[in-house]
Design an enzyme around this catalytic site. Structure first.
Site, PDB file in Angstrom:
ATOM      1  N   GLN A   1      -0.449  -3.099  11.579  1.00  0.00           N
ATOM      2  CA  GLN A   1      -1.265  -3.265  10.371  1.00  0.00           C
ATOM      3  C   GLN A   1      -2.511  -2.379  10.377  1.00  0.00           C
ATOM      4  OE1 GLN A   1      -3.634  -7.062   9.183  1.00  0.00           O
ATOM      5  NE2 GLN A   1      -1.900  -6.908   7.787  1.00  0.00           N
TER       6      GLN A   1
ATOM      7  N   LEU B   1     -14.723  -3.468  11.684  1.00  0.00           N
ATOM      8  CA  LEU B   1     -14.175  -4.111  10.490  1.00  0.00           C
ATOM      9  C   LEU B   1     -15.261  -4.576   9.514  1.00  0.00           C
ATOM     10  CD1 LEU B   1     -11.431  -5.363   9.342  1.00  0.00           C
ATOM     11  CD2 LEU B   1     -12.428  -7.511  10.078  1.00  0.00           C
TER      12      LEU B   1
ATOM     13  N   ARG C   1       0.897  -8.954   8.068  1.00  0.00           N
ATOM     14  CA  ARG C   1       0.198 -10.237   8.174  1.00  0.00           C
ATOM     15  C   ARG C   1      -0.799 -10.373   7.035  1.00  0.00           C
ATOM     16  NH1 ARG C   1      -4.956 -11.832   9.965  1.00  0.00           N
ATOM     17  NH2 ARG C   1      -5.484  -9.852  10.942  1.00  0.00           N
TER      18      ARG C   1
END
Ligand SMILES: Cc1cc2nc3c(=O)[nH]c(=O)nc-3n(C[C@H](O)[C@H](O)[C@H](O)COP(=O)(O)OP(=O)(O)OC[C@H]3O[C@@H](n4cnc5c(N)ncnc54)[C@H](O)[C@@H]3O)c2cc1C
Length: 611
Positions: A255, A267, A405
């Site tokens: 991912q 992030l 996911r």
């Protein structure tokens, strides 16, 4: 004569993140003796860094009214692009509300419903009703039909891990931190524990157990730029692969998160878009509604990441010395909201980019983020191939996520799987004997001692561990990224095979003794390159596009030929994984349109033209 310290226990858990600790708690609650190993103190595990939240269909907030496990199940299966195990997704969706409430009982300070009318950033009016006031609330996340992501501001992993670790301490569960498992002890049929190396002293330890659980997290750091912590090197996965009998599932499913901050890759949570943030291009145009009119910035991560790269390729990226990027704009959410509900990312922006997201745009680009693949297990968490070996959390392919996911489903998986698998581990352990032949233990220790002395003596060769690792990271970044194609994947496989051969001839620059990071890296590198090969070779052989696996030369999802899970084995002496496939079980929701993204529409075309 080998010198090592031996520890005997009922259950050995390798990894002290949320998945490992929750499994350990469940096993200990059944009266079993448990030892947890970790590279770092448990609260430094990567789980602590999780920001945005944990999905569970509580249906307490206005935008979550009417939610239930059926809708959560459906979102998860669509998010996975029909790659997940639907029995696992059903068990998970049904259990997640219990897990969230139990974490509240244990002390997690979940954000709560505040009654009243509110205007969303897109102008919609909503009202949180008085009768739900004070219950656990939720925020919006990608790929979901309802607001379902329970959160504690944007420090959800922090509060979950600290709470979980407090329960571990309260129960008196033994934790050996800075203790790295470097090999599983097994005879090809049963697993008996692990050989570990103390990262402080360099001494070898043997852990003998009736059950062994791998909970070592993801492999993000195989890629040069990742949102993952530096300890996320996939070690539990390569220890399992090394046995020759335990396969890894769907390693090609990698991912990329849409909003890694440029250039560091840290992030910026999906919660920022969930709370109303926009993606802008170099002209400050909000481009996602052009591509995804329905879900906009909140289509699933694979879709948003692809749209961003497509938009950059069309020339709309913002040029910078680190390459083109796009902007994340959360300024309109207001300083109060940002410095309460998104305060961790406000700090990250300030500390790592020198910007204030209440008045500045945040530079972002899709960045490696999550490992959908891992140690293949059945629904009980029991690994294929070895009795007494289990896997849980991001290191496992349970397989809840298939080829993509959903945000918020991983924290939920660590805790739900910890509960479910922990119980199965306990049941198995209570019926198992610990009868490991001492000769087998000695052989395993001797093998590790030989590896270490070979590296220290320099007799294997003079290859530089850091140089080879850098080339591995660059190869994955360049050829096994968001968009893939046959020729590039072949280049990756060829290069990684060359690096693998060279990694068997490493020579250390340091003395290698005691707390040597160079020796620790050298012991890991061949295993890491084997994982990289499983990713690249699996991707080369999967001639379709599904979820995060986007092949430019095979742009359609192909349910006729590829409703299959990849199983990668590494037989002794191999230089490439052996790939096998097993069918993906469709028990409730047949393949169809995801409701967002390009692949589902294309899939219809493909299915119609396939004889
Ligand atoms: C920045 C970031 C934010 C995220 N935010 C969210 C979110 O908001 N919601 C969500 O659902 N998901 C989120 N995720 C994903 C989620 O945080 C992880 O998937 C999850 O926490 C993994 O938990 P784990 O217990 O499987 O592994 P980890 O927490 O990574 O723990 C692994 C453990 O294994 C130990 N270990 C590793 N190798 C060895 C070895 N050889 N020997 C001994 N010990 C070892 C480590 O020391 C560590 O204790 C985020 C991920 C990132 C990168």
């Amino acid at each position: 004569m080998s010198v090592y310290q031996t520890h005997t226990t009922d259950v050995l858990v390798i990894g002290a993140g949320l998945a490992g600790e929750r499994t350990a708690i469940e096993a200990a609650a059944h009266g079993l003796d448990v030892i947890i190993l970790s590279l770092v103190p448990p609260r430094r595990s990567h789980s602590t860094a999780a920001q945005g939240g944990m999905q569970a269909s509580l249906g307490n907030c206005a935008m979550g009214y009417g939610d239930n496990p059926d809708i959560h199940f459906e979102d998860t299966v669509k998010g996975s692009d029909w790659g997940c195990d639907q029995d696992v997704a059903r068990l998970f969706a049904n259990t997640a509300p219990i897990a969230v409430r139990q974490m509240a009982y244990w002390g997690v300070p979940w954000n709560r419903v505040v009654a009243g009318k509110k205007t969303l950033p897109d102008g919609r009016e909503i009202e949180d009703l008085k009768e739900y006031e004070g219950l656990i609330t939720a925020r919006d996340f990608g790929g979901t039909a309802k607001w379902r992501t329970c959160y504690t501001s944007d420090g959800t992993g922090h509060t979950l891990q600290y709470t979980m670790d407090s329960i571990v301490i309260k129960m008196g569960i033994t934790v050996h931190d800075r203790m790295e498992a470097i090999a599983l002890i097994h005879d090809g049929e049963n697993c008996y524990g692990a050989v570990a190396r103390c990262l402080r002293t360099g001494q070898l330890h043997v852990y003998l157990a009736r059950s062994t659980v791998i909970a070592t997290g993801g492999y993000g750091r195989l890629y040069g730029v990742s949102t993952n912590a530096v300890i996320n090197e996939g070690s539990g996965m390569f220890l399992a692969l090394e046995t020759g009998v335990v396969p890894l599932g769907n390693m090609e499913a990698v991912q990329f998160h849409p909003t890694g901050m440029v250039p560091v890759g840290i992030l910026i949570t999906e919660g920022a878009r969930g709370d109303g943030g926009y993606l802008l291009d170099k002209n400050l145009h909000r481009f996602m509604p052009d591509y995804e009119p329905k879900k906009k910035e909140l289509a699933s991560r694979d879709v948003v990441s692809r749209r961003m790269i497509q938009h950059i390729r069309k020339g709309y990226g913002v040029e910078s010395k680190w390459g083109p990027h796009l902007w994340l704009d959360i300024r309109h959410l207001g300083r109060k909201h940002i410095y309460t509900n998104l305060r961790e990312i406000a700090n990250i922006c300030k500390n790592f980019a020198g910007i204030d997201p209440a008045k500045d745009l945040i530079p972002v680009r899709p960045t490696q983020h999550y490992s959908m693949g891992g140690v293949r297990t059945n629904i009980d968490g029991h690994a294929y191939g070895l009795k007494g070996l289990f896997a849980v959390g991001e290191s496992a392919c349970w397989d809840l996520h298939g080829f993509n996911r959903l945000g918020g489903n991983s924290l939920a998986e660590t805790i739900v799987a910890g509960m479910v698998v922990g119980k199965k581990v306990a049941e198995y352990t209570l019926g198992a004997a610990l009868d490991c032949p001492l000769k087998l233990v000695d052989e395993h220790v001797k093998r590790q001692e030989n590896r270490i002395s070979d590296l220290i003596s320099g007799r294997l060769g003079n290859e530089n561990v850091y140089e080879l690792r850098k080339q591995m990271e660059e190869t994955l970044m360049e050829y096994v990224g968001i968009f893939r194609n046959g020729p590039d994947l072949q280049k990756a496989v060829d290069k990684l095979q060359e690096l693998y051969r060279r990694s068997l001839k490493l020579g250390l620059r340091s003395s290698g003794k005691y707390a040597s990071p160079e020796l620790a890296s050298a012991l890991r590198l061949p295993g890491m390159i084997r994982l990289a090969l499983c990713i690249a070779y699996g991707a080369l052989n999967r001639t379709e596009s599904r979820g995060s696996h986007a092949r430019e030369d095979y742009p359609y999802r192909d349910d006729v030929n590829w409703l299959k899970r990849t199983l990668a084995y590494w037989p002794p002496g191999a230089e490439l994984p052996v790939l096998k496939y097993e069918p993906v079980k469709i028990t409730e929701l047949p393949p169809g349109d995801r409701g967002y993204g390009e692949s589902s529409a294309a899939n219809t075309a493909r299915t119609e033209t396939t004889p």
